[in-house]
Motif scaffolding. Sequence first.
Motif: not given
Length: 121
Positions: A1-15, A36-41, A94-96
């Motif tokens: 088993q490998v456990q993965l924990v992401e961090s560092g996301g947040g709200l940022v302005q374009a650019g 790294w994967f991502r899924q938008a609504p 975003y998920s790793c």
Amino acid sequence: QVQLVESGGGLVQAGGSLRLSCAASGRTFSNYHMGWFRQAPGKERELVAAISRVTATTYYTNPVKGRFTISRDNAKNTVYLQMNSLKPEDTAVYSCAASPGNFLAGPYDYWGRGTQVTVSS
């Protein structure tokens, strides 16, 4: 088993920029390709970037080429995603993930819970 924990996301302005981190524990991190994967609504999950386990060969999906950089530090059991020049269309969870198989085709057997990235216009 490998456990993965992401961090560092947040709200940022374009650019703006964000740096995501994914800390791994469990089995030997250097044995796994990392992605790294991502899924938008309302959209399918997509592979954004990947890095191979030995040569650190990288892959990027076309929309992020030149803006995102994936890297790994095997001594720290961590993979990073540096995201620059962010656009509203980068908004997603975003998920790793870790793969013992092919670094593009996977399968990616182990997943983190994800971190939200929101880019405002």
